[in-house]
Design a protein around this motif. Structure first.
Motif, PDB file in Angstrom:
ATOM      1  N   VAL A 285       0.508  -1.709   0.344  1.00  0.00           N
ATOM      2  CA  VAL A 285      -0.467   0.085   0.216  1.00  0.00           C
ATOM      3  C   VAL A 285       1.239   1.373   0.120  1.00  0.00           C
ATOM      4  CG1 VAL A 285      -1.678   1.280   1.203  1.00  0.00           C
ATOM      5  CG2 VAL A 285      -1.860  -1.579   1.695  1.00  0.00           C
ATOM      6  N   VAL A 286       1.818   1.096   1.117  1.00  0.00           N
ATOM      7  CA  VAL A 286       2.772   2.028   1.000  1.00  0.00           C
ATOM      8  C   VAL A 286       3.508   2.446  -0.975  1.00  0.00           C
ATOM      9  CG1 VAL A 286       4.897   3.855   2.105  1.00  0.00           C
ATOM     10  CG2 VAL A 286       2.680   2.550   3.091  1.00  0.00           C
ATOM     11  N   ASP A 287       3.840   1.305  -1.211  1.00  0.00           N
ATOM     12  CA  ASP A 287       4.485   1.605  -2.399  1.00  0.00           C
ATOM     13  C   ASP A 287       3.631   2.469  -3.567  1.00  0.00           C
ATOM     14  OD1 ASP A 287       7.010   0.758  -1.732  1.00  0.00           O
ATOM     15  OD2 ASP A 287       6.243  -1.610  -1.867  1.00  0.00           O
ATOM     16  N   LYS A 288       2.782   1.923  -3.487  1.00  0.00           N
ATOM     17  CA  LYS A 288       1.132   2.581  -4.256  1.00  0.00           C
ATOM     18  C   LYS A 288       0.835   4.570  -3.780  1.00  0.00           C
ATOM     19  CE  LYS A 288      -1.464  -0.005  -5.074  1.00  0.00           C
ATOM     20  NZ  LYS A 288      -3.210  -0.743  -4.835  1.00  0.00           N
ATOM     21  N   GLY A 289       1.209   4.270  -2.957  1.00  0.00           N
ATOM     22  CA  GLY A 289       1.204   5.888  -2.479  1.00  0.00           C
ATOM     23  C   GLY A 289       2.392   6.397  -2.769  1.00  0.00           C
ATOM     24  N   ILE A 290       3.488   6.316  -2.094  1.00  0.00           N
ATOM     25  CA  ILE A 290       4.929   6.969  -2.836  1.00  0.00           C
ATOM     26  C   ILE A 290       4.597   6.834  -4.217  1.00  0.00           C
ATOM     27  CG2 ILE A 290       7.069   6.914  -3.107  1.00  0.00           C
ATOM     28  CD1 ILE A 290       7.389   5.623  -0.451  1.00  0.00           C
ATOM     29  N   ARG A 291       4.469   6.037  -5.544  1.00  0.00           N
ATOM     30  CA  ARG A 291       4.236   6.012  -6.620  1.00  0.00           C
ATOM     31  C   ARG A 291       3.233   7.507  -7.422  1.00  0.00           C
ATOM     32  NH1 ARG A 291       4.463   0.660  -6.706  1.00  0.00           N
ATOM     33  NH2 ARG A 291       1.888   0.445  -7.008  1.00  0.00           N
ATOM     34  N   LEU A 292       2.251   7.534  -6.073  1.00  0.00           N
ATOM     35  CA  LEU A 292       0.870   8.433  -7.184  1.00  0.00           C
ATOM     36  C   LEU A 292       0.724   9.639  -6.318  1.00  0.00           C
ATOM     37  CD1 LEU A 292      -1.627   5.593  -6.915  1.00  0.00           C
ATOM     38  CD2 LEU A 292      -0.349   6.146  -8.804  1.00  0.00           C
ATOM     39  N   SER A 293       2.149   9.673  -5.505  1.00  0.00           N
ATOM     40  CA  SER A 293       1.958  11.377  -4.780  1.00  0.00           C
ATOM     41  C   SER A 293       3.479  11.898  -4.816  1.00  0.00           C
ATOM     42  CB  SER A 293       1.229  10.726  -3.502  1.00  0.00           C
ATOM     43  OG  SER A 293       1.622  11.785  -2.442  1.00  0.00           O
ATOM     44  N   ASP A 294       3.333  13.277  -3.933  1.00  0.00           N
ATOM     45  CA  ASP A 294       5.041  14.045  -4.015  1.00  0.00           C
ATOM     46  C   ASP A 294       5.119  13.392  -2.788  1.00  0.00           C
ATOM     47  OD1 ASP A 294       2.605  15.943  -3.422  1.00  0.00           O
ATOM     48  OD2 ASP A 294       4.034  17.037  -4.831  1.00  0.00           O
ATOM     49  N   LYS A 295       4.119  13.742  -1.469  1.00  0.00           N
ATOM     50  CA  LYS A 295       4.232  13.888  -0.480  1.00  0.00           C
ATOM     51  C   LYS A 295       5.444  12.869   0.486  1.00  0.00           C
ATOM     52  CE  LYS A 295       0.797  16.822   0.309  1.00  0.00           C
ATOM     53  NZ  LYS A 295      -0.690  16.175   0.477  1.00  0.00           N
ATOM     54  N   GLN A 296       5.534  13.355   1.370  1.00  0.00           N
ATOM     55  CA  GLN A 296       7.024  12.430   1.792  1.00  0.00           C
ATOM     56  C   GLN A 296       6.159  11.512   2.931  1.00  0.00           C
ATOM     57  OE1 GLN A 296       9.310  14.432   4.036  1.00  0.00           O
ATOM     58  NE2 GLN A 296      10.709  12.748   5.320  1.00  0.00           N
ATOM     59  N   ILE A 297       6.463  10.141   2.369  1.00  0.00           N
ATOM     60  CA  ILE A 297       5.786   9.832   3.399  1.00  0.00           C
ATOM     61  C   ILE A 297       6.814   7.988   3.809  1.00  0.00           C
ATOM     62  CG2 ILE A 297       3.764   7.181   3.111  1.00  0.00           C
ATOM     63  CD1 ILE A 297       3.362   8.101   0.779  1.00  0.00           C
ATOM     64  N   GLN A 298       6.731   8.291   5.001  1.00  0.00           N
ATOM     65  CA  GLN A 298       7.639   7.282   6.094  1.00  0.00           C
ATOM     66  C   GLN A 298       6.841   6.156   6.127  1.00  0.00           C
ATOM     67  OE1 GLN A 298       9.192  10.210   8.834  1.00  0.00           O
ATOM     68  NE2 GLN A 298      11.066  11.104   7.611  1.00  0.00           N
ATOM     69  N   CYS A 299       7.938   5.262   6.821  1.00  0.00           N
ATOM     70  CA  CYS A 299       7.050   3.917   7.145  1.00  0.00           C
ATOM     71  C   CYS A 299       7.967   3.313   8.377  1.00  0.00           C
ATOM     72  CB  CYS A 299       6.959   3.137   6.120  1.00  0.00           C
ATOM     73  SG  CYS A 299       6.101   1.835   5.844  1.00  0.00           S
ATOM     74  N   TYR A 300       7.594   2.838   9.555  1.00  0.00           N
ATOM     75  CA  TYR A 300       8.354   1.901  10.574  1.00  0.00           C
ATOM     76  C   TYR A 300       7.659   0.713  10.734  1.00  0.00           C
ATOM     77  CZ  TYR A 300       9.866   7.120  11.053  1.00  0.00           C
ATOM     78  OH  TYR A 300      10.413   7.561  11.183  1.00  0.00           O
ATOM     79  N   LEU A 301       7.813  -0.517  10.205  1.00  0.00           N
ATOM     80  CA  LEU A 301       7.712  -1.455  10.736  1.00  0.00           C
ATOM     81  C   LEU A 301       8.796  -2.470  10.925  1.00  0.00           C
ATOM     82  CD1 LEU A 301       6.030  -1.958   6.497  1.00  0.00           C
ATOM     83  CD2 LEU A 301       4.945  -0.955   9.136  1.00  0.00           C
ATOM     84  N   PRO A 302       7.998  -3.638  11.906  1.00  0.00           N
ATOM     85  CA  PRO A 302       9.147  -4.502  12.084  1.00  0.00           C
ATOM     86  C   PRO A 302       9.085  -5.650  10.917  1.00  0.00           C
ATOM     87  CG  PRO A 302       6.302  -5.189  13.057  1.00  0.00           C
ATOM     88  CD  PRO A 302       6.272  -3.926  11.556  1.00  0.00           C
ATOM     89  N   THR A 303      10.237  -6.611  11.446  1.00  0.00           N
ATOM     90  CA  THR A 303      10.881  -7.669  10.544  1.00  0.00           C
ATOM     91  C   THR A 303       9.684  -8.834   9.801  1.00  0.00           C
ATOM     92  OG1 THR A 303      12.221  -7.251  11.177  1.00  0.00           O
ATOM     93  CG2 THR A 303      12.305  -9.186   9.292  1.00  0.00           C
ATOM     94  N   HIS A 304       8.752  -9.097  10.711  1.00  0.00           N
ATOM     95  CA  HIS A 304       7.205 -10.076  10.633  1.00  0.00           C
ATOM     96  C   HIS A 304       6.397  -9.547  11.617  1.00  0.00           C
ATOM     97  CE1 HIS A 304       9.169 -12.072   6.482  1.00  0.00           C
ATOM     98  NE2 HIS A 304      10.648 -12.195   8.419  1.00  0.00           N
TER      99      HIS A 304
END
Length: 418
Positions: A285-304
């Motif tokens: 979902v985040v990758d799709k949002g980064i491709r369609l927007s010029d806003k800065q999107i940061q992601c903080y996720l665990p490994t699994h």
């Protein structure tokens, strides 16, 4: 209530009558009236009466000697039963019990109409096995009463279990339930009411679905014709045609959103759940949002982060939150995933204008939009967050909105740990 009370009352009364009759029959069989339960004592009293005829002693002296009350009465003073009177005339002792279960022995003199009355004698002190048998009979009586109540309550318990199963089916959206087969069940009226309610809800859901289908079929065709007609217009200024096309697109998008929202009522998330990695879903979902927007999107996720869920619905909920955050953010959006002992949280926050605290409980209502900063000019029809809330509910979770440390809104999807 009255029917159930009367039913239980009659069962208990009949049970007590049956128990009293049964115990009395057993008692009379084992200890019949006039039969001697303690032969040595009764025989000794008969011998004493014979000796009294030869060498009489005062009743007070006899009472002191025997350590029991002794009195004399006439045979006509007592309303004897025929069997008792027959025993006395045959010079056989008659044994009875008073109101306190104390033994009384009657022995008639052979040459007169006088009857010696020995007692009352405490049975407990005289016959311990007699008391043991009474305790056994009492326990058996209580067990029999418990059996009667169990036999009465078992069908009721089965009916309540069926009623519970019906309510569970209704909670899952299955309104095609059937009533109890037994019309004599104490809760048949309750089940009948539930059945009527389920039929009414089924009708309402059917009407709602028909309305949604009508919106889908009846509006899409004229919209398509209108879009074609706009393409054929030449004399209308380009700006007007563009605005008209935007209105048509907006109506078409609204129809799609309404259909998507309505379809969620028919989707049972539990039927299509499987083990998924939430980290992969969030990254997509985040990758799709980064491709369609010029806003800065940061992601903080665990490994699994493995979770048993409906992947399509969770992705849709996260997509809606991320789209809203990108739409209203100034520059920055943060997406994070955290695991706790009792739940998993998906968090989407932005640095936009935020949502007033008095409006936060309303933003999840269908077709609700906040004026001013979050008006229609920025797009949306008030269904995106309603869809998120319904998806969370289908996973036994919830979504809430708070104030973000970035200054904007912070949406939190909380999913319970299995």
């Amino acid at each position: 209530m009255n029917r159930l009370f009367i039913h239980l009352f009659l069962v208990i009364v009949l049970g007590l009558v049956t128990i009293n009759w049964l115990t009395e029959s057993l008692w009379q069989q084992w200890y019949p009236q006039g039969n001697v339960e303690n032969p040595p004592l009764v025989r000794s009293l008969s011998v004493i009466v014979e000796q009294q005829a030869l060498q009489p002693l005062p009743l007070s002296s006899l009472s002191t000697l025997l350590n029991m009350p002794v009195s004399m009465l006439s045979l006509q003073e007592v309303a004897w039963l025929p069997q008792q009177l027959k025993q006395l005339n045959a010079h056989r002792p008659v044994v009875t019990y008073d109101a306190f279960d104390q033994l009384i022995v009657y022995v008639k003199e052979q040459r007169s109409q006088q009857v010696y009355m020995f007692g009352p004698i405490k049975v407990s002190a005289m016959e311990p096995e007699h008391n043991t048998l009474k305790i056994v009979l009492l326990c058996l009586s209580y067990l029999l009463l418990a059996l009667i109540i169990y036999l009465w309550s078992k069908p009721l318990w089965q009916d309540l279990n069926r009623l519970n199963a019906m309510t569970a089916q209704i909670a899952k959206g299955n309104f095609a339930i059937t009533g109890l087969k037994s019309k004599s069940s104490p809760i048949s009226n309750i089940v009948k009411t539930f059945h009527t309610m389920a039929q009414r809800v089924t009708q309402l859901v059917s009407d709602q679905r028909q309305l949604v289908n009508a919106v889908s079929h009846e509006l899409r065709t004229p919209l398509a014709r209108l879009r074609f007609s706009l393409e054929m217009l030449e004399q209308v200024p380009e700006q007007h045609r563009t605005e008209m096309k935007q209105d048509v697109t907006e109506m078409s998008t609204l129809i799609d959103e309404m259909l998507n929202y309505a379809r969620l009522e028919k989707i049972d998330a539990s039927d299509s759940k499987q083990q998924n990695d939430l980290v992969l879903i969030v990254n997509q979902v985040v990758d799709k949002g980064i491709r369609l927007s010029d806003k800065q999107i940061q992601c903080y996720l665990p490994t699994h982060c493995k979770y048993f869920c409906n992947e399509v619905l969770i992705e849709r909920a996260l997509q809606n939150l991320l789209s809203n955050a990108i739409r209203y953010a100034k520059q920055q959006v943060i997406v994070s995933l955290t695991q706790h002992e009792d739940n998993i949280q998906l968090i989407v926050e932005d640095d936009g204008c935020g949502i007033p605290s008095e409006e936060r409980d309303k933003v999840f209502d269908a077709f609700y939009r906040i004026d001013k900063s979050r008006n229609k000019a920025l797009g949306g029809f008030g269904l995106g967050l309603a869809i998120v809330e319904r998806i969370c509910r289908s996973h036994r979770g919830y979504c809430q909105v708070n104030e973000s440390s970035l200054g904007g809104s912070k949406f939190i999807i909380s999913l319970p740990q299995q």
